[in-house]
Design an enzyme around this catalytic site. Sequence first.
Site, PDB file in Angstrom:
ATOM      1  N   ASP A 285       0.779  -1.235   0.000  1.00 55.35           N
ATOM      2  CA  ASP A 285       0.000   0.000   0.000  1.00 55.35           C
ATOM      3  C   ASP A 285       0.816   1.293   0.000  1.00 55.35           C
ATOM      4  O   ASP A 285       0.569   2.191  -0.784  1.00 55.35           O
ATOM      5  CB  ASP A 285      -0.920   0.039   1.224  1.00 55.35           C
ATOM      6  CG  ASP A 285      -1.794  -1.202   1.347  1.00 55.35           C
ATOM      7  OD1 ASP A 285      -1.627  -2.140   0.556  1.00 55.35           O
ATOM      8  OD2 ASP A 285      -2.647  -1.224   2.249  1.00 55.35           O
TER       9      ASP A 285
ATOM     10  N   GLU B 182       1.878  -9.360  11.578  1.00 56.02           N
ATOM     11  CA  GLU B 182       1.587  -8.962  10.195  1.00 56.02           C
ATOM     12  C   GLU B 182       2.897  -8.737   9.431  1.00 56.02           C
ATOM     13  O   GLU B 182       3.048  -9.156   8.292  1.00 56.02           O
ATOM     14  CB  GLU B 182       0.746  -7.682  10.203  1.00 56.02           C
ATOM     15  CG  GLU B 182       0.278  -7.238   8.838  1.00 56.02           C
ATOM     16  CD  GLU B 182      -0.598  -5.979   8.902  1.00 56.02           C
ATOM     17  OE1 GLU B 182      -0.713  -5.368   9.990  1.00 56.02           O
ATOM     18  OE2 GLU B 182      -1.158  -5.614   7.851  1.00 56.02           O
TER      19      GLU B 182
HETATM   20  C1  GLC Z   1      -2.827  -4.553   3.932  1.00 57.63           C
HETATM   21  C2  GLC Z   1      -1.714  -5.053   3.035  1.00 57.63           C
HETATM   22  C3  GLC Z   1      -2.289  -5.934   1.968  1.00 57.63           C
HETATM   23  C4  GLC Z   1      -3.085  -7.067   2.605  1.00 57.63           C
HETATM   24  C5  GLC Z   1      -4.137  -6.523   3.572  1.00 57.63           C
HETATM   25  C6  GLC Z   1      -4.795  -7.608   4.395  1.00 57.63           C
HETATM   26  O1  GLC Z   1      -3.695  -3.717   3.234  1.00 57.63           O
HETATM   27  O2  GLC Z   1      -0.996  -4.002   2.502  1.00 57.63           O
HETATM   28  O3  GLC Z   1      -1.274  -6.453   1.138  1.00 57.63           O
HETATM   29  O4  GLC Z   1      -3.687  -7.856   1.641  1.00 57.63           O
HETATM   30  O5  GLC Z   1      -3.530  -5.636   4.479  1.00 57.63           O
HETATM   31  O6  GLC Z   1      -3.847  -8.369   5.095  1.00 57.63           O
END
Ligand code: GLC
Length: 433
Positions: free
Chosen positions: A165, A395
Amino acid sequence: MQIQESLVPEAQQILQANDRGGFTVPTAGLYPFQWLWDAGFTALGWMQFDEARAWQELDLLFQGQWSNGMLPHIVFHRPEATYFPGPERWGVARTPPTSAITQPPVVASVVRWMLERARNPVLAEEKIRSLYPRILAYHRWFKRERDPHNTGLVTVLHPWETGADNSPAWDEALGRVTVDPDLPPYTRRDTSHVDPSQRPHQSEYDRFLTLLEVYKRAGFDQLRLVRECPFRVASLLIDCVLHRANRDLLWLSERFGFGDEAEIAGWLEASRQGIESLWDEGAGLYFNRDLRTGQPIRVGVSASFLPLFAGTASPERARRLLGTLEAWAGRVRYLVPSTDPSSPRFEAQRYWRGPVWAVVNYLIALGFSEYGYGEMAGRIRQDTLELCETAGFSEYFHPLTGQGLGGGSFSWTAAIYLAWSQSPHTPGAGGSL
Ligand code: GLC
């Protein structure tokens, strides 16, 4: 280092706790719906201990597929108040509601890996026969609506589509998006779950949301957006994952006699050339491209190594990539940082601007392994497992200290741990990690 077997049940419990009855949320609270590439990796994790549940993850993901073939990056299976922007803000009128953009298309590759791991091949074949036409429709959508001039590179319309992102690769391209003066007011939810120093800035969020208004005004017309959207980039994450996915789709087509090999081979020839045009000889890396200016985005990111996963790089370029990653390794304790650690844009704990992500490591390691660099592949796998064992299933992780960052009890991190710790012999790799 030996795998701590005790963490396998814990990783399984994370998937079970994040199960919402057939789909898995990435983590409770912060991400309470089903995300596209998370679902792919999570299915691979489920495959280690519950095959029926693994296939179901993909079935539910495709409940969100649009009639034009697009597979959206979020499926809002049921209402949840802990996330923004939810279905109301996206304004997509369908059931279940979805977002209006996509994400790295890992599904075809995941399906192949699942087949290669299946202890129940009858179930696997039945599922593949039903999933295959839907995956093909999705890949045709990419070609028809996101690469209408057959450049071999997909036009990406939002940083969220790339999966990374707030990568520094998007700074200029996003900075050129003028914030909508009439942007409807909103309250972010992410910073109530996670320390703001580990999340994107407000200025980025305003632009992320401005893009949603652009899509709605265009009636989600992809061909128009490919021409007019104020954010347009070629993303290595999308292009390399799609190239690999098309290789795997072709393999499935051959294996089950679906007969689509010639069409897919045509796409592969174009995308091979497209990806290789992103190589930078001086830097020894691949760079993303800004499609509004046509210029390379000269910042090294973890996706810069993914042409190895795609399989498009020459042996010579693969050797250069190894040297580049070795130089990065001299600056961090854990591979692979999401941004070149020598870049002034590197931020060790801010989301996609420095931290290590297990899923990207999986793809990069597979790439090095397939090019014969087993030692580097093994190092990346080892670092990933060690991070999980010392910091938990976070994460993402701090590349210098190993601290766990972002959300906790994270599905795709647990899934990669399961996939890697229980089958160190990576499927399709022809080599062991
Ligand atoms: C964030 C990450 C994305 C992922 C999402 C859910 O937006 O940047 O890559 O898919 O979280 O984990």
